[in-house]
Design an enzyme around this catalytic site. Structure first.
Site, PDB file in Angstrom:
ATOM      1  N   CYS A 189     -49.855 -51.693 -50.941  1.00 48.09           N
ATOM      2  CA  CYS A 189     -49.225 -50.687 -51.411  1.00 48.09           C
ATOM      3  C   CYS A 189     -50.376 -49.524 -51.732  1.00 48.09           C
ATOM      4  O   CYS A 189     -50.566 -49.070 -50.544  1.00 48.09           O
ATOM      5  CB  CYS A 189     -49.007 -51.242 -52.989  1.00 48.09           C
ATOM      6  SG  CYS A 189     -47.878 -50.106 -54.172  1.00 48.09           S
ATOM      7  N   GLU A 222     -45.027 -56.468 -49.136  1.00 51.37           N
ATOM      8  CA  GLU A 222     -45.648 -56.820 -50.311  1.00 51.37           C
ATOM      9  C   GLU A 222     -44.687 -57.842 -51.219  1.00 51.37           C
ATOM     10  O   GLU A 222     -43.724 -57.557 -51.347  1.00 51.37           O
ATOM     11  CB  GLU A 222     -46.120 -55.553 -51.360  1.00 51.37           C
ATOM     12  CG  GLU A 222     -46.762 -56.055 -52.503  1.00 51.37           C
ATOM     13  CD  GLU A 222     -47.100 -54.806 -53.326  1.00 51.37           C
ATOM     14  OE1 GLU A 222     -47.838 -54.739 -54.386  1.00 51.37           O
ATOM     15  OE2 GLU A 222     -46.412 -53.772 -53.133  1.00 51.37           O
ATOM     16  N   LYS A 248     -55.629 -57.922 -52.833  1.00 47.12           N
ATOM     17  CA  LYS A 248     -55.772 -56.474 -53.130  1.00 47.12           C
ATOM     18  C   LYS A 248     -56.913 -56.014 -54.114  1.00 47.12           C
ATOM     19  O   LYS A 248     -57.413 -56.727 -55.011  1.00 47.12           O
ATOM     20  CB  LYS A 248     -54.472 -56.232 -53.972  1.00 47.12           C
ATOM     21  CG  LYS A 248     -54.194 -54.616 -54.082  1.00 47.12           C
ATOM     22  CD  LYS A 248     -52.850 -54.219 -54.580  1.00 47.12           C
ATOM     23  CE  LYS A 248     -52.835 -52.701 -54.725  1.00 47.12           C
ATOM     24  NZ  LYS A 248     -51.385 -52.323 -55.452  1.00 47.12           N
TER      25      LYS A 248
END
Length: 519
Positions: free
Chosen positions: A380, A264, A330
């Site tokens: 994440c 990330e 995301k």
């Protein structure tokens, strides 16, 4: 001693039990510990008045979360710049607020229980389920430390491809309630033995069940996973960014895997910033993978002030020569860190967190195709939300064959957050029978097969490159099939039916006051 003074030891025990069970979320061989801790909580609320049961459940839940996610303090204070006292207060309020769901569940159990052990066991289990679902969904959800994760290396894990982590948590609550029922029915040996036998039969039967193969091989692919180990206080510092970018470019040029995955925000700059700092950087990366048989997934923020920002993964391969590169944005954003909840801008303005207000991507995002494999990225803590990942299995013909998680747990320092997150990813592999590639900034960078076995891993908090192979998988587990279609609704129906049946069952004549109990 008055009654209020006598209740203090119970309260302390409830909080201690909640904190103690968090050990099993890291040291998963202790899968039995949360069962015993929850059984002790169930025993405490089994005959308690609703208000008292609610308080005990809230204390248990508050300590459970505080002992498990205390590392949030590091992101808020060390890297976010909040004063220590305010960071402690914020974490405490979060834990106490999320624990209200469990407190309410225990209060409702005390009010609705029937005094008959088997219906009460079922009632306890589904109210536990509803408390965990509430924590999963309300205010965008924070199901970290959901009870099922502690069972990843226990016998109940065999149920993962059938019912997922929520089902495992419900089964563990049922086992705990059976143990509590056996304790409270010890004056009636027949009922106590029946409850104890059922409590032992659930994990024993689960172990005998094993993990049935619902998926089949989709072939193997070689992979290279990168771990930059950039300290969080240096990650977005323009003084240190050039060094991190140089290391990334070097290892990408020398990567050997058919698929290369970087963490990330491995490129921590927006496109405009990168073009200004190193104009040739992005064109060189595109040329590296668009003119070879290899492919890469790179974590990078995208967007601008006018169109908004996204926390994204970009896919480069020969296919992107004739069009735009693959892009995944995301979906499930972190409150305060990635979006600002209404009314809390004053709080985020007190912190020094870059790019803290992202836009959301598509829940049904397509996969990144590499040869015969379909790679589904998640960023994440998105891998916490199995029911959301299940949306990618709605079309079995286009279902992912491999998951890829890119993360930066550097926000939380060298803490238990690292192994906790690894075990969360392991649970996803069991639910979907898909391998998970984890490329992280500081760890745990690992290859996990479809049976939750870590086949290769880099030491956390080291800079390195992990080479290995992974076997993609075809086919749907029952959990993937029903969750993709119905989401969390089957759990709500189950809970509603169980609670309804509990109300139909007449209370036992000698039952302790539940409905009318006001102690």
């Amino acid at each position: 001693m008055n009654r209020r003074s006598a209740e203090w030891p119970q309260s302390l025990v409830a909080a201690s039990l909640g904190a103690l069970q968090t050990v099993a979320f890291v040291h998963t061989a202790l899968w039995w510990l949360p069962l015993l801790c929850t059984a002790a909580l169930a025993a405490l609320v089994w005959t308690a008045a609703p208000r008292r049961a609610g308080l005990l459940g809230w204390l248990f839940g508050s300590a459970w979360l505080a002992a498990g996610v205390w590392w949030l303090f590091i992101s808020l204070h060390r890297y976010g710049g909040l004063p220590a006292w305010l960071a402690v207060l914020a974490v405490a309020l979060l834990c106490m607020g999320l624990a209200l769901y469990l407190g309410l569940a225990m209060a409702l159990f005390a009010r609705w229980r029937r005094g008959r052990w088997l219906p009460d066991v079922a009632l306890f289990a589904v109210l536990w389920l509803l408390a965990e679902l509430a924590r999963t969904v309300i205010f965008t959800g924070f199901p970290w430390l959901a009870s099922g994760y502690a069972q990843i290396d226990g016998p109940l894990a065999a149920w993962a491809p059938w019912v997922g982590v929520s089902g495992i948590g419900t089964l563990s609550a049922a086992v705990a309630a059976l143990l509590a029922a056996a304790w409270h029915r010890r004056s009636r040996p027949g009922q106590a033995l029946a409850a104890l036998a059922l409590a032992l039969a659930v994990p024993a039967g689960s172990a005998a069940l094993g993990t049935r193969e619902f998926s089949s091989s989709a072939g193997e692919i070689s992979v290279t996973l990168l771990q930059g180990n950039v300290p969080q206080d240096e990650k977005f510092s323009m003084q240190h960014v050039p060094q991190a970018l140089a290391w990334l470019a070097q290892v990408l040029q020398g990567a050997r895997g058919q698929l290369v995955v970087a963490p990330e925000t491995a490129v921590p700059l927006l496109p405009e910033q990168l073009a200004e700092l190193v104009p040739e950087y992005w064109p060189a990366l595109r040329a590296r993978f668009e003119n070879s048989a290899q492919a890469a997934l790179l974590g990078v923020p995208l967007g601008d002030y006018q169109s908004g920002y996204t926390n994204s993964v970009v896919g480069l391969s020969s296919a992107s020569r004739v069009g735009l590169p693959y892009r995944y944005d995301k979906v499930h954003l972190v409150p305060f860190g990635e979006f600002i909840p209404t009314g809390f801008r004053w709080f985020t303005q007190m912190m020094d967190i870059p790019l803290g207000d992202f836009a959301r991507g598509r829940l049904d995002a397509p996969s990144f195709v590499v040869g015969e494999q379909r790679i589904a990225p998640n960023i994440c803590y998105e891998d916490l939300f199995g029911s959301e990942l299940a949306m990618r299995f709605a079309d079995p013909a286009q279902a992912p064959t491999i998951f890829a998680n890119v993360s930066n747990i550097g926000w939380f320092g060298d803490t238990i957050a690292v192994p906790q997150h690894l075990n969360i990813s392991r649970m996803r592999t069991l639910e979907f029978q898909r391998p998970m590639l984890r490329a992280t900034n500081t760890g745990a960078t690992a290859i996990i097969d479809h049976r939750a076995r870590v086949t290769a891993q880099l030491p956390p908090f080291t800079q390195g490159v992990l080479d290995g192979t992974v076997q993609g998988r075809h086919g749907l587990t029952p959990f993937a099939a029903w969750s993709a279609r119905f989401g969390l609704w089957p759990w709500l129906v189950l809970a509603g039916v169980t609670i309804g049946v509990a109300f139909i069952v007449p209370p036992a004549p000698s039952a302790p006051a539940g409905r009318g109990g006001r102690r």
